[in-house]
Design an enzyme around this catalytic site. Structure first.
Site, PDB file in Angstrom:
ATOM      1  N   ASP A   1      23.085  21.802  23.215  1.00 30.97           N
ATOM      2  CA  ASP A   1      22.682  20.510  22.353  1.00 30.97           C
ATOM      3  C   ASP A   1      24.131  20.330  21.803  1.00 30.97           C
ATOM      4  O   ASP A   1      24.358  19.049  21.501  1.00 30.97           O
ATOM      5  CB  ASP A   1      21.610  20.452  21.525  1.00 30.97           C
ATOM      6  CG  ASP A   1      21.000  19.161  21.294  1.00 30.97           C
ATOM      7  OD1 ASP A   1      21.166  18.321  22.017  1.00 30.97           O
ATOM      8  OD2 ASP A   1      20.612  18.904  20.127  1.00 30.97           O
TER       9      ASP A   1
ATOM     10  N   CYS B   1      17.303   9.947  25.677  1.00 31.25           N
ATOM     11  CA  CYS B   1      17.670  10.963  24.642  1.00 31.25           C
ATOM     12  C   CYS B   1      17.235  10.424  23.209  1.00 31.25           C
ATOM     13  O   CYS B   1      16.581  11.217  22.437  1.00 31.25           O
ATOM     14  CB  CYS B   1      19.151  11.331  24.661  1.00 31.25           C
ATOM     15  SG  CYS B   1      19.451  12.452  23.296  1.00 31.25           S
TER      16      CYS B   1
ATOM     17  N   TYR C   1      13.436  11.647  21.898  1.00 35.70           N
ATOM     18  CA  TYR C   1      13.069  12.850  20.864  1.00 35.70           C
ATOM     19  C   TYR C   1      12.179  12.327  19.893  1.00 35.70           C
ATOM     20  O   TYR C   1      11.428  13.025  19.262  1.00 35.70           O
ATOM     21  CB  TYR C   1      14.357  13.288  20.121  1.00 35.70           C
ATOM     22  CG  TYR C   1      15.010  14.355  21.001  1.00 35.70           C
ATOM     23  CD1 TYR C   1      15.017  14.355  22.265  1.00 35.70           C
ATOM     24  CD2 TYR C   1      15.842  15.192  20.229  1.00 35.70           C
ATOM     25  CE1 TYR C   1      15.850  15.307  22.870  1.00 35.70           C
ATOM     26  CE2 TYR C   1      16.410  16.359  20.946  1.00 35.70           C
ATOM     27  CZ  TYR C   1      16.399  16.350  22.223  1.00 35.70           C
ATOM     28  OH  TYR C   1      17.022  17.250  22.871  1.00 35.70           O
TER      29      TYR C   1
ATOM     30  N   TYR D   1      12.873  15.113  13.671  1.00 36.42           N
ATOM     31  CA  TYR D   1      12.556  14.115  14.647  1.00 36.42           C
ATOM     32  C   TYR D   1      11.430  13.129  14.585  1.00 36.42           C
ATOM     33  O   TYR D   1      11.265  11.908  14.811  1.00 36.42           O
ATOM     34  CB  TYR D   1      12.757  14.516  16.077  1.00 36.42           C
ATOM     35  CG  TYR D   1      14.215  14.836  16.548  1.00 36.42           C
ATOM     36  CD1 TYR D   1      15.128  14.155  16.584  1.00 36.42           C
ATOM     37  CD2 TYR D   1      14.433  16.352  16.581  1.00 36.42           C
ATOM     38  CE1 TYR D   1      16.530  14.533  17.013  1.00 36.42           C
ATOM     39  CE2 TYR D   1      15.611  16.753  16.889  1.00 36.42           C
ATOM     40  CZ  TYR D   1      16.750  15.930  16.746  1.00 36.42           C
ATOM     41  OH  TYR D   1      18.024  16.208  17.124  1.00 36.42           O
TER      42      TYR D   1
ATOM     43  N   GLU E   1      16.896  14.804  31.336  1.00 33.42           N
ATOM     44  CA  GLU E   1      16.491  15.274  30.071  1.00 33.42           C
ATOM     45  C   GLU E   1      15.549  16.508  30.208  1.00 33.42           C
ATOM     46  O   GLU E   1      15.574  17.561  29.690  1.00 33.42           O
ATOM     47  CB  GLU E   1      15.789  14.040  29.317  1.00 33.42           C
ATOM     48  CG  GLU E   1      16.558  13.361  28.446  1.00 33.42           C
ATOM     49  CD  GLU E   1      17.062  14.211  27.202  1.00 33.42           C
ATOM     50  OE1 GLU E   1      16.891  15.253  27.152  1.00 33.42           O
ATOM     51  OE2 GLU E   1      17.941  13.663  26.322  1.00 33.42           O
TER      52      GLU E   1
END
Length: 234
Positions: A57, A148, A152, A179, A222
């Site tokens: 990441d 993305c 999240y 998040y 993803e």
């Protein structure tokens, strides 16, 4: 454990993001409800899998910043240029630092992350996003980025509302809280609003089939990123 109150959906009903998510629902659901995600929720995800994900990441974020530099180039008005430049600056000057600090808590320093090769899933996803931006326009690029950014936030919201999620003593509770935080949700909501606005400006209705293919591909990539972490894939 009893369910917590559900956070509101960030999508505007009938907006472009909402329609893309609906059209790509099987790929989207595999992404946001992946076994990697469930493992974070109940705390059973192997630590080695999470560390592998964290390193990749970090490498992903570098290319994400490049994507926003490309967004500034692709923009055709100052407002969109400034928005792209602001996002790139936030990634380079703030989020990268926060990520490095977070990784240090897992025993990973920046030098080690810089020395790691990009996994195939990282290469595939980041180069796909950049290719869509180079070959297409600003709308294509933001459609590729949206899974993305918004995903999240949706993942964290689902985990917070899921009775199976354990927060006390869960090593991944900080990730979930990060998040689910209102500040991150503002970032995700802004991406939804931007996508909806660009869709109107750049003729999304006439291009919807192509945009759906892009959104679906990014959602699958993803999920592939989670597969990479789960399987410790190179």
């Amino acid at each position: 454990m009893t369910a917590r109150p559900a956070l509101p959906d960030l999508a505007t009903p009938g907006g472009l993001f909402d329609r893309l998510r609906t059209a790509a629902r099987p790929s989207w659901d595999r992404y946001i409800r992946h076994d990697f995600v469930r493992g974070m929720g109940d705390g059973t995800l192997p630590a080695a899998s999470f560390r592998h994900y964290l390193v990749q990441d970090y490498l992903f974020l570098i290319h994400f910043a490049r994507a926003y530099a490309l967004a500034a180039f692709k923009a055709d008005d100052l407002a969109d240029m400034r928005a792209a430049a602001s996002s790139m600056s936030a990634l380079l000057d703030l989020e990268m630092g926060l990520h490095i600090k977070y990784c240090s808590g897992w025993g990973i320093d920046e030098a080690a992350m810089q020395a790691m090769p990009e996994a195939q899933a990282t290469l595939a996803y980041t180069r796909y996003v950049l290719e869509r931006g180079v070959a297409g326009d600003l709308l294509d690029l933001h459609v590729a980025l949206a899974p993305c950014i918004v995903g999240y936030a949706e993942i964290a919201a689902h985990l917070m509302a899921d009775p199976a999620t354990v927060l006390d003593g869960n090593p991944y509770a900080d990730w979930i809280a990060m998040y689910a935080d209102p500040e991150y949700r503002k970032v995700a909501a802004a991406q939804v609003a931007l996508l909806d606005r660009l869709g109107v400006k750049r003729g999304a209705d006439a291009r919807f089939a192509d945009l759906t293919r892009c959104f679906d591909a990014a959602s699958r990539l993803e999920a592939g990123f989670w597969d990479m972490g789960m399987g410790l894939l190179p």
